[in-house]
Design a protein around this motif. Structure first.
Motif, PDB file in Angstrom:
ATOM      1  N   LYS A 152      47.855  -5.998  25.257  1.00  0.00           N
ATOM      2  CA  LYS A 152      48.076  -5.436  26.584  1.00  0.00           C
ATOM      3  C   LYS A 152      49.459  -5.898  27.065  1.00  0.00           C
ATOM      4  CE  LYS A 152      44.628  -7.099  28.827  1.00  0.00           C
ATOM      5  NZ  LYS A 152      43.691  -7.382  29.928  1.00  0.00           N
ATOM      6  N   ASP A 163      46.113   3.934  29.483  1.00  0.00           N
ATOM      7  CA  ASP A 163      46.502   2.632  30.056  1.00  0.00           C
ATOM      8  C   ASP A 163      45.253   1.858  30.478  1.00  0.00           C
ATOM      9  OD1 ASP A 163      49.174   3.131  29.740  1.00  0.00           O
ATOM     10  OD2 ASP A 163      49.510   3.753  31.825  1.00  0.00           O
ATOM     11  N   ILE A 164      45.459   0.553  30.678  1.00  0.00           N
ATOM     12  CA  ILE A 164      44.416  -0.301  31.252  1.00  0.00           C
ATOM     13  C   ILE A 164      44.922  -0.752  32.616  1.00  0.00           C
ATOM     14  CG2 ILE A 164      43.166  -2.477  31.047  1.00  0.00           C
ATOM     15  CD1 ILE A 164      43.392  -2.174  28.003  1.00  0.00           C
ATOM     16  N   GLU A 187      38.885  -4.461  35.113  1.00  0.00           N
ATOM     17  CA  GLU A 187      39.791  -3.849  34.134  1.00  0.00           C
ATOM     18  C   GLU A 187      39.165  -2.566  33.597  1.00  0.00           C
ATOM     19  OE1 GLU A 187      41.400  -6.313  31.105  1.00  0.00           O
ATOM     20  OE2 GLU A 187      42.629  -7.440  32.540  1.00  0.00           O
ATOM     21  N   GLU A 189      39.899   1.048  31.342  1.00  0.00           N
ATOM     22  CA  GLU A 189      40.759   1.852  30.474  1.00  0.00           C
ATOM     23  C   GLU A 189      40.668   3.300  30.923  1.00  0.00           C
ATOM     24  OE1 GLU A 189      41.333   3.185  25.798  1.00  0.00           O
ATOM     25  OE2 GLU A 189      40.179   1.377  26.262  1.00  0.00           O
ATOM     26  N   SER A 192      38.265   6.259  29.403  1.00  0.00           N
ATOM     27  CA  SER A 192      37.041   5.722  28.786  1.00  0.00           C
ATOM     28  C   SER A 192      35.774   6.338  29.379  1.00  0.00           C
ATOM     29  CB  SER A 192      36.987   4.206  28.959  1.00  0.00           C
ATOM     30  OG  SER A 192      36.924   3.861  30.340  1.00  0.00           O
ATOM     31  N   LYS A 244      48.686  -0.199  26.318  1.00  0.00           N
ATOM     32  CA  LYS A 244      48.096  -0.720  25.073  1.00  0.00           C
ATOM     33  C   LYS A 244      49.095  -0.533  23.929  1.00  0.00           C
ATOM     34  CE  LYS A 244      43.791   0.086  24.046  1.00  0.00           C
ATOM     35  NZ  LYS A 244      42.517   0.815  23.797  1.00  0.00           N
TER      36      LYS A 244
END
Length: 425
Positions: A152, A163-164, A187, A189, A192, A244
């Motif tokens: 990260k 992105d996270i 957190e 993503e 997801s 990432k």
């Protein structure tokens, strides 16, 4: 004793039974002997008075009940045996006529083992379809490994898919904060699909430090019914944005997987993937063989066996989820499935299991297949170890029905292996 069989369905019968004076008198004599053990007759010790005297002095209603019960119980097994049907449960009894010492008419109604006509299990048409590992399959796994070792990296730009983000968020319905709808330094993503539709999409384009509100709605089929279909506002603050950075595919990545080179990594992936494909193909082959054999056979599923199998299916699910400390209804709510839908599917599966079991039992007899009790004990010991953390699951392994079902499953598996062997030739 006279009997007459009436077929109510392929799996259920009613047997009419008529008992004559001789049979009723035998039942009455046994009834008197049973009641004499506790009868108090003046001048005699319990159980020592003459039968004629006992008959005159005991409660006549109790004597009639005892005579009736003995007559029925003595007739049940001979009745089914004489009609050459195998009962699956104690029958429902309906007394039509009863004259003490003279005659009796009653019916026995229950589910039975149906007639099973097995199709030709030695010439099934189903073919095994084995998938071969491709270079793309291997490359996809390598790419997933690289992603799993991604770093990260903080970035000072707008959020993009993939992105996270570290965020604080507060969920509100009708202006009120609701339980489970808020978190700090969470957190996420982007892409997801952890959150309801619109949440992750609404974060894209924002930067670190941005504070905004997302006006959304829960899906109508949302697993938590209290929120299903309702409008919701999420106040969001972006704390950090991370990109990432996927790991480079080189020997260093292979070493993180316990191997030396990328070549070795790919060879290992190929071997494991092929083993998985082979196993999946074998299980699919077995399922399709059984489905074809059942289709080519004449067999019905008795309701009592279907209910037993539904209970077994439920017990299997409950054993599997027991380590997580949730009950079936809670598990279904978490997965978004209604109990009625699960029960409907469980019944379909139970019916298929029963039909397959009855057909395979016939094949087992034809092939003289059995399972030693020591193998069953070994399997029980293995299951005790697997479910050691669940007291209920371990205790269920003491249930005779569970043990019988387990042995039957092992015989069926052995029989299925034999059918596979025959049809591979």
């Amino acid at each position: 004793m006279k009997t007459k069989l009436k077929k109510l369905s392929e799996t259920r019968v009613e047997i009419s039974v008529t008992l004559d004076a001789k049979e009723m008198q035998e039942a009455r004599l046994l009834a008197i002997k049973n009641l004499a053990k506790n009868a108090k007759i003046q001048g005699f010790r319990p159980g020592k008075a003459p039968m004629e005297l006992v008959e005159k002095n005991i409660d006549q209603a109790a004597l009639m009940d005892e005579e009736l019960n003995i007559a029925v119980q003595n007739a049940i097994f001979p009745a089914f045996d004489g009609e050459k049907v195998q009962a699956l449960a104690m029958p429902e009894i309906s007394v039509l006529k009863f004259v003490p010492k003279e005659m009796m008419e009653f019916t026995l109604t229950t589910d039975i083992v149906p007639e099973v006509v097995v199709g030709d299990y030695k010439k099934l048409k189903t073919k095994k379809d084995v998938k071969k590992v491709t270079e793309k399959d291997i490359d996809d796994v390598v790419a997933d490994i690289a992603k799993s070792h991604a770093d990260k990296v903080k970035v000072e730009r707008a959020v993009k898919k993939g992105d996270i983000v570290s965020i604080n968020f507060v969920g509100k319905e009708d202006g009120r904060v609701f339980e489970g709808g808020s978190a700090d330094k969470f957190e996420l993503e982007i892409g997801s699909k952890q959150f309801i539709e619109g949440f992750e999409e609404g974060i894209i384009g924002h930067k670190k430090g941005d504070e905004f509100t997302l006006n959304l709605a829960f899906p109508k089929n949302y697993h938590a019914e209290a929120h299903a279909g309702k409008k919701v506002d999420f106040d969001v603050k972006i704390l950090e944005v991370f990109e990432k950075k996927v790991a480079k595919i080189d020997d260093e990545l292979a070493k993180k997987s316990g191997l030396k080179t990328v070549k070795e990594l790919k060879e290992d992936i190929k071997k494991n993937l092929q083993a998985r494909y082979d196993y999946t193909a074998e299980e699919k082959f077995k399922d399709e063989l059984v489905a074809e054999l059942v289709k080519n056979s004449k067999v019905s599923a008795p309701e009592v066996l279907v209910k037993d199998q539904m209970q077994m299916i439920r017990s299997d699910v409950e054993r599997n989820i027991a380590p997580y400390g949730v009950k079936l209804e809670e598990y279904l709510e978490m997965t978004g499935e209604k109990f009625e839908e699960w029960e409907k599917e469980a019944k379909k599966a139970a019916e298929a299991r029963v039909k397959a079991s009855l057909v395979l039992q016939k094949v087992a007899l034809a092939e003289k297949i059995s399972v030693d009790d020591k193998l069953v004990e070994a399997k029980v010991a293995e299951l005790r170890s697997v479910y050691a953390k669940s007291k209920d699951a371990v205790n269920s392994l003491k249930d005779p029905r569970v043990l019988t079902d387990l042995k039957n499953r092992m015989i069926i598996e052995k029989t299925l292996d034999r059918i596979v062997e025959i049809n591979k030739k």
